[in-house]
Write a protein that holds these residues in place. Sequence first.
Motif, PDB file in Angstrom:
ATOM      1  N   GLY A 138       0.804  -1.209   0.000  1.00  0.00           N
ATOM      2  CA  GLY A 138       0.000   0.000   0.000  1.00  0.00           C
ATOM      3  C   GLY A 138       0.842   1.266   0.000  1.00  0.00           C
ATOM      4  N   SER A 139       2.139   1.129   0.245  1.00  0.00           N
ATOM      5  CA  SER A 139       2.996   2.309   0.380  1.00  0.00           C
ATOM      6  C   SER A 139       4.336   2.069  -0.306  1.00  0.00           C
ATOM      7  N   LEU A 140       4.881   3.129  -0.898  1.00  0.00           N
ATOM      8  CA  LEU A 140       6.212   3.047  -1.496  1.00  0.00           C
ATOM      9  C   LEU A 140       7.293   2.798  -0.458  1.00  0.00           C
ATOM     10  N   VAL A 141       7.015   3.116   0.793  1.00  0.00           N
ATOM     11  CA  VAL A 141       8.006   2.895   1.856  1.00  0.00           C
ATOM     12  C   VAL A 141       8.330   1.403   1.974  1.00  0.00           C
ATOM     13  N   VAL A 142       7.337   0.540   1.741  1.00  0.00           N
ATOM     14  CA  VAL A 142       7.576  -0.902   1.838  1.00  0.00           C
ATOM     15  C   VAL A 142       8.641  -1.321   0.829  1.00  0.00           C
ATOM     16  N   ALA A 143       8.534  -0.801  -0.397  1.00  0.00           N
ATOM     17  CA  ALA A 143       9.541  -1.108  -1.408  1.00  0.00           C
ATOM     18  C   ALA A 143      10.918  -0.634  -0.954  1.00  0.00           C
ATOM     19  N   ASP A 144      10.957   0.520  -0.313  1.00  0.00           N
ATOM     20  CA  ASP A 144      12.234   1.066   0.156  1.00  0.00           C
ATOM     21  C   ASP A 144      12.867   0.171   1.202  1.00  0.00           C
ATOM     22  N   TYR A 145      12.082  -0.232   2.208  1.00  0.00           N
ATOM     23  CA  TYR A 145      12.730  -0.977   3.300  1.00  0.00           C
ATOM     24  C   TYR A 145      13.021  -2.429   2.939  1.00  0.00           C
ATOM     25  N   LEU A 146      12.212  -3.023   2.034  1.00  0.00           N
ATOM     26  CA  LEU A 146      12.561  -4.369   1.578  1.00  0.00           C
ATOM     27  C   LEU A 146      13.873  -4.349   0.796  1.00  0.00           C
TER      28      LEU A 146
END
Length: 558
Positions: A138-146
């Motif tokens: 749901g958030s671009l942050v998830v892509a960043d932290y993965l």
Amino acid sequence: MRTRWPWSRPMPRRKACGASPAPRRPTFTDTLHLDMGTVEPSLAGPRRPQDRVPLARTAAAFAEALPSLAPNAGTGRTVAVEGADYSLSDGSVVIAAITSCTNTSNPSVMMAAGLVAQKAVARGLTRKPWVKTSLAPGSLVVADYLQKAGLQDALDALGFQIAGFGCTTCIGNAGPLDEPIAKAIDGNGLVVGAVLSGNRNFEGRISPHVRANYLASPPLVVAYALAGTLTLDLTTQPLGQDRNGQDVYLKDIWPTAAEVAAAIDSGITPAMYRERYANVFDGPAAWQAIEVAEGETYAWDAESTYVQHPPYFKGMTATPVPVTDIKGARPLAILGDSVTTDHISPAGSIKVDSPAGQYLISRGVAKADFNSYGARRGNHEVMMRGTFANIRIRNAMAPGTEGGVTMHQPSGAVMPIYDAAMAYQREGVPLVVIGGAEYGTGSSRDWAAKGTNLLGVKAVIAVSFERIHRSNLVGMGVLPLQFAPGVDRVSLGLDGTETFDIVGLDSLTPRQTLTVTVHRQDGSTTSFETVCRIDTLDEMDYVRNGGILQTVLRQITR
């Protein structure tokens, strides 16, 4: 584990001279006991979010549910896929999706999914070739932290590349299956499965080819992509073999709590959120490039297939038309228990041969551009054609069928529900819908009530209503009537050839008992009592005005 509610302290008693004791505030002094040994991994399915299935019983539970999922299921069928070196069986998992805005916002389960993938790849495991995989946070942050935690590469290796950000498989936007796989499923009536980390798994929602849909945590979604079937007990049977031919079990690749915590510590920083959300309302370049019409009111585009001027206020007068009795109503559908708002107003894909599909084709929309009901909810022409058009809905008026058909009366012609409703409107015949228990359960979808209204349904008579859908029906001017205990469509012997009279509406009050008279085809009549589930005086205003929209408009134009 023991706890005491923070408000459990008794309130002091006060007593005035010669008076009775003052009422005491209720106290809650019971101790809550939670045995952590009873907590176990679980899924939910195959048709409702509330149907919890322990992971250890998933294979057995699927086998038990199989006969109810398709007419010829449960025979242990295996079907070769054209042009492939594998076969499909009942229980094959064809969709594994990490999706939804809800649980993808939980870093613990997302990191756990990445760690399961990383451990699986290290052992040489791969997803089964018939499983369509996707990752849509749901958030671009998830892509960043993965990516920062070094886990996205392993997810990519198993097919969990990021497909986008937002609603996908959970609301029916899984996209098409490969044609040979879809052909093997539909041509042989296979009951295949989807495992997704979404919120909803109602019938017909996830994919038109999938009848068994299970909700699971993101790491379990990865595990089922490796297993490729619902018939495997993931707690005792191996997911596959490693490069040395050794069995690999779920416990071998499941991360520890310390490993998840370490991934979170190394991968997530507050700065990620600040950076991503600093310009969240700007949108990408493609969004900013959209031409927007100026002015205080919206200029309706008659050529649009996404947004059309809705007819709710068409012919509306300054003062409400008096509510009158319903006479000679025909049933549009006679439905069973647990009919969800997804049954009533599907959110997923649009079939070419459905009324909605034919409408889009007539407007020059190619099948590849149909999109979904959810995406076209701004066009009432699409949505009313989709009402009661769920591919899994079963109408007792057309036994042996699925997919939103009914029998028009008195002609006896079987046709799509939308076509029948339009025929009844031309004939000036009001409509009712007969339902079972838990009518309208599921998502609080406003179109389930809007579409019902636009089809010409004046009342829904059911054993019980889900609370939000009941209020939505009232808000659209549709009467929700509840059968008396012990009475339902079966006890009344309803088959759809009847007509219904509902009287006493000119003096309607909240929770009033209303008598419904049934006129049968043989000339006989019977009556039964219902409770009108207009529960409040405000709701009475909505009904008198024809709905909440008309009520508000009349209030602001006085």
